[in-house]
Motif scaffolding. Structure first.
Motif, PDB file in Angstrom:
ATOM      1  N   MET A   1       0.845  -1.198   0.000  1.00 27.10           N
ATOM      2  CA  MET A   1       0.000   0.000   0.000  1.00 27.10           C
ATOM      3  C   MET A   1       0.880   1.248   0.000  1.00 27.10           C
ATOM      4  SD  MET A   1      -2.880   1.139   2.782  1.00 27.10           S
ATOM      5  CE  MET A   1      -3.879   2.611   2.533  1.00 27.10           C
ATOM      6  N   ASP A   2       0.678   2.121  -0.953  1.00 24.09           N
ATOM      7  CA  ASP A   2       1.423   3.367  -1.028  1.00 24.09           C
ATOM      8  C   ASP A   2       0.772   4.381  -0.089  1.00 24.09           C
ATOM      9  OD1 ASP A   2       2.814   5.625  -1.639  1.00 24.09           O
ATOM     10  OD2 ASP A   2       2.157   5.751  -3.728  1.00 24.09           O
ATOM     11  N   LEU A   3       1.480   4.758   0.954  1.00 23.29           N
ATOM     12  CA  LEU A   3       0.948   5.717   1.926  1.00 23.29           C
ATOM     13  C   LEU A   3       1.059   7.162   1.447  1.00 23.29           C
ATOM     14  CD1 LEU A   3       2.253   4.170   5.274  1.00 23.29           C
ATOM     15  CD2 LEU A   3      -0.020   3.953   4.238  1.00 23.29           C
ATOM     16  N   GLN A   4       1.624   7.367   0.270  1.00 23.65           N
ATOM     17  CA  GLN A   4       1.752   8.704  -0.327  1.00 23.65           C
ATOM     18  C   GLN A   4       2.540   9.661   0.566  1.00 23.65           C
ATOM     19  OE1 GLN A   4      -2.096  10.130  -1.654  1.00 23.65           O
ATOM     20  NE2 GLN A   4      -2.598   8.188  -2.657  1.00 23.65           N
ATOM     21  N   LEU A   5       3.606   9.138   1.139  1.00 23.69           N
ATOM     22  CA  LEU A   5       4.473   9.963   1.989  1.00 23.69           C
ATOM     23  C   LEU A   5       5.732  10.428   1.265  1.00 23.69           C
ATOM     24  CD1 LEU A   5       4.226   8.036   5.383  1.00 23.69           C
ATOM     25  CD2 LEU A   5       3.182  10.227   4.790  1.00 23.69           C
ATOM     26  N   THR A   6       5.889  10.049   0.015  1.00 24.06           N
ATOM     27  CA  THR A   6       7.073  10.465  -0.740  1.00 24.06           C
ATOM     28  C   THR A   6       7.173  11.986  -0.787  1.00 24.06           C
ATOM     29  OG1 THR A   6       6.990   8.483  -2.108  1.00 24.06           O
ATOM     30  CG2 THR A   6       8.235  10.356  -2.972  1.00 24.06           C
ATOM     31  N   ASP A   7       8.328  12.485  -0.346  1.00 21.80           N
ATOM     32  CA  ASP A   7       8.649  13.919  -0.329  1.00 21.80           C
ATOM     33  C   ASP A   7       7.846  14.712   0.698  1.00 21.80           C
ATOM     34  OD1 ASP A   7      10.531  13.549  -2.339  1.00 21.80           O
ATOM     35  OD2 ASP A   7       9.063  13.897  -3.922  1.00 21.80           O
ATOM     36  N   ARG A   8       7.016  14.057   1.486  1.00 14.75           N
ATOM     37  CA  ARG A   8       6.359  14.757   2.590  1.00 14.75           C
ATOM     38  C   ARG A   8       7.399  15.065   3.662  1.00 14.75           C
ATOM     39  NH1 ARG A   8       0.857  16.290   1.708  1.00 14.75           N
ATOM     40  NH2 ARG A   8       0.027  14.798   0.197  1.00 14.75           N
ATOM     41  N   VAL A   9       7.341  16.251   4.233  1.00 12.48           N
ATOM     42  CA  VAL A   9       8.307  16.654   5.258  1.00 12.48           C
ATOM     43  C   VAL A   9       7.716  16.350   6.631  1.00 12.48           C
ATOM     44  CG1 VAL A   9       9.615  18.564   6.261  1.00 12.48           C
ATOM     45  CG2 VAL A   9       9.261  18.449   3.776  1.00 12.48           C
ATOM     46  N   VAL A  10       8.416  15.499   7.379  1.00  7.46           N
ATOM     47  CA  VAL A  10       7.934  15.072   8.696  1.00  7.46           C
ATOM     48  C   VAL A  10       9.010  15.339   9.744  1.00  7.46           C
ATOM     49  CG1 VAL A  10       7.046  13.177  10.084  1.00  7.46           C
ATOM     50  CG2 VAL A  10       6.532  13.264   7.627  1.00  7.46           C
ATOM     51  N   LEU A  11       8.627  16.007  10.809  1.00  8.22           N
ATOM     52  CA  LEU A  11       9.506  16.261  11.946  1.00  8.22           C
ATOM     53  C   LEU A  11       9.221  15.221  13.022  1.00  8.22           C
ATOM     54  CD1 LEU A  11      11.453  18.073  13.650  1.00  8.22           C
ATOM     55  CD2 LEU A  11       9.417  19.396  14.311  1.00  8.22           C
ATOM     56  N   VAL A  12      10.248  14.501  13.452  1.00  2.00           N
ATOM     57  CA  VAL A  12      10.113  13.517  14.528  1.00  2.00           C
ATOM     58  C   VAL A  12      10.862  14.039  15.745  1.00  2.00           C
ATOM     59  CG1 VAL A  12      10.493  11.138  15.271  1.00  2.00           C
ATOM     60  CG2 VAL A  12       9.932  11.627  12.869  1.00  2.00           C
ATOM     61  N   VAL A  13      10.129  14.478  16.754  1.00  2.25           N
ATOM     62  CA  VAL A  13      10.729  15.011  17.973  1.00  2.25           C
ATOM     63  C   VAL A  13      10.982  13.849  18.929  1.00  2.25           C
ATOM     64  CG1 VAL A  13      10.448  16.602  19.892  1.00  2.25           C
ATOM     65  CG2 VAL A  13       9.537  17.197  17.641  1.00  2.25           C
ATOM     66  N   GLY A  14      12.244  13.659  19.266  1.00  2.00           N
ATOM     67  CA  GLY A  14      12.654  12.462  19.990  1.00  2.00           C
ATOM     68  C   GLY A  14      13.111  11.395  19.018  1.00  2.00           C
ATOM     69  N   GLY A  15      13.614  11.825  17.873  1.00  2.00           N
ATOM     70  CA  GLY A  15      13.945  10.912  16.785  1.00  2.00           C
ATOM     71  C   GLY A  15      15.154  10.041  17.010  1.00  2.00           C
ATOM     72  N   ASN A  16      15.929  10.281  18.073  1.00  2.00           N
ATOM     73  CA  ASN A  16      17.076   9.420  18.346  1.00  2.00           C
ATOM     74  C   ASN A  16      16.794   8.440  19.470  1.00  2.00           C
ATOM     75  OD1 ASN A  16      17.061  11.287  20.421  1.00  2.00           O
ATOM     76  ND2 ASN A  16      19.296  11.440  20.554  1.00  2.00           N
ATOM     77  N   GLY A  17      15.539   8.384  19.950  1.00  2.00           N
ATOM     78  CA  GLY A  17      15.180   7.460  21.011  1.00  2.00           C
ATOM     79  C   GLY A  17      14.849   6.078  20.479  1.00  2.00           C
ATOM     80  N   THR A  18      14.484   5.179  21.390  1.00  2.00           N
ATOM     81  CA  THR A  18      14.201   3.795  21.012  1.00  2.00           C
ATOM     82  C   THR A  18      13.091   3.712  19.984  1.00  2.00           C
ATOM     83  OG1 THR A  18      14.900   3.006  23.188  1.00  2.00           O
ATOM     84  CG2 THR A  18      13.528   1.527  21.879  1.00  2.00           C
ATOM     85  N   LEU A  19      11.954   4.345  20.255  1.00  3.78           N
ATOM     86  CA  LEU A  19      10.856   4.353  19.296  1.00  3.78           C
ATOM     87  C   LEU A  19      11.104   5.350  18.178  1.00  3.78           C
ATOM     88  CD1 LEU A  19       7.621   4.106  21.487  1.00  3.78           C
ATOM     89  CD2 LEU A  19       8.543   2.387  19.932  1.00  3.78           C
ATOM     90  N   GLY A  20      11.612   6.513  18.530  1.00  7.87           N
ATOM     91  CA  GLY A  20      11.805   7.565  17.545  1.00  7.87           C
ATOM     92  C   GLY A  20      12.694   7.152  16.398  1.00  7.87           C
ATOM     93  N   SER A  21      13.788   6.452  16.695  1.00  6.91           N
ATOM     94  CA  SER A  21      14.723   6.057  15.642  1.00  6.91           C
ATOM     95  C   SER A  21      14.092   5.047  14.686  1.00  6.91           C
ATOM     96  CB  SER A  21      16.000   5.478  16.256  1.00  6.91           C
ATOM     97  OG  SER A  21      15.709   4.358  17.084  1.00  6.91           O
TER      98      SER A  21
END
Length: 226
Positions: A1-21
């Motif tokens: 299933m294509d979620l159509q996220l290509t080139d969408r800009v997403v900020l992940v706050v906590g992106g280096n954590g266990t879940l975030g990464s």
């Protein structure tokens, strides 16, 4: 299933954590442009979600570099194991727990809504937990319940705007979930389970889903949460 996220800009706050990464890697695999943010700045953007000015500067940096912001994931919070079980009902610890998780979510979500409101589109996903539905530890329950309520309230405030706000509520997150689920207990789930659901909720295909607190792993067994 294509979620159509290509080139969408997403900020992940906590992106280096266990879940975030894991979430970062999942979104990158979908073709999204992912900005990983953390207090230390390791692996990406420096953003302290406990500080209003740092949040404002972080969002300004994302917009300056990418010109848009389509999604925000807020997974930054002290691990549950950092809560002192002997002080679970201590008002000072409860306050710290709320500040560290639910107010962190609210601070970042408010900044995201300001940006997304101008664009008329956006997806916000917070990571809460099934402790929101369990008694026995005031600190753990209140910090998650407050996050869920805040998310639902924000979702209602922007209903029909093209912006959605949801939370993902895992049970215990482990590498190999136990299939057995005890009475009064939530089911276990993996980091990949969370990342998959987050990616789905960030998709433009899910505009009809907002204001939901979605359990991962079996929702607390034996409890009818209506």
């Amino acid at each position: 299933m294509d979620l159509q996220l290509t080139d969408r800009v997403v900020l992940v706050v906590g992106g280096n954590g266990t879940l975030g990464s894991v979430i970062v890697r999942r979104l990158e695999a979908e073709g999204a442009t992912v900005v990983s943010a953390s207090r230390s700045g390791a692996g990406g953007l420096t953003l302290d979600a406990s500080d209003d000015e740092s949040v404002r500067a972080g969002f300004a940096s994302v917009l300056a570099e990418h010109g848009r912001l389509d999604g925000v994931v807020i997974t930054a919070a002290p691990p549950a194991k950092t809560l002192d079980a002997a002080r679970h009902a201590d008002p000072d610890q409860v306050r710290e727990a709320i500040e560290g998780k639910s107010l962190t979510f609210l601070r970042v979500a408010n900044a995201a809504l300001e940006v997304m409101g101008e664009a008329g589109y956006g997806r916000i996903v917070g990571i809460s937990g099934q402790n929101a539905r369990l008694t026995g530890n005031v600190s753990a329950a209140v910090r998650n319940a407050a996050l869920n309520v805040a998310a639902k309230t924000l979702a209602d405030s922007v209903a029909g705007s093209g912006i959605t706000v949801n939370t993902v509520n895992p049970g215990n997150v482990v590498a190999e979930p136990d299939p057995e689920i005890g009475a009064g207990k939530p089911g276990q789930s993996t980091p990949d389970d969370t990342a998959n659901l987050v990616a789905f909720l960030l998709s433009p295909l899910t505009g009809g889903i907002s204001g939901e607190a979605i359990a991962l792993g079996h929702r607390v067994r034996g409890v009818a949460d209506l």
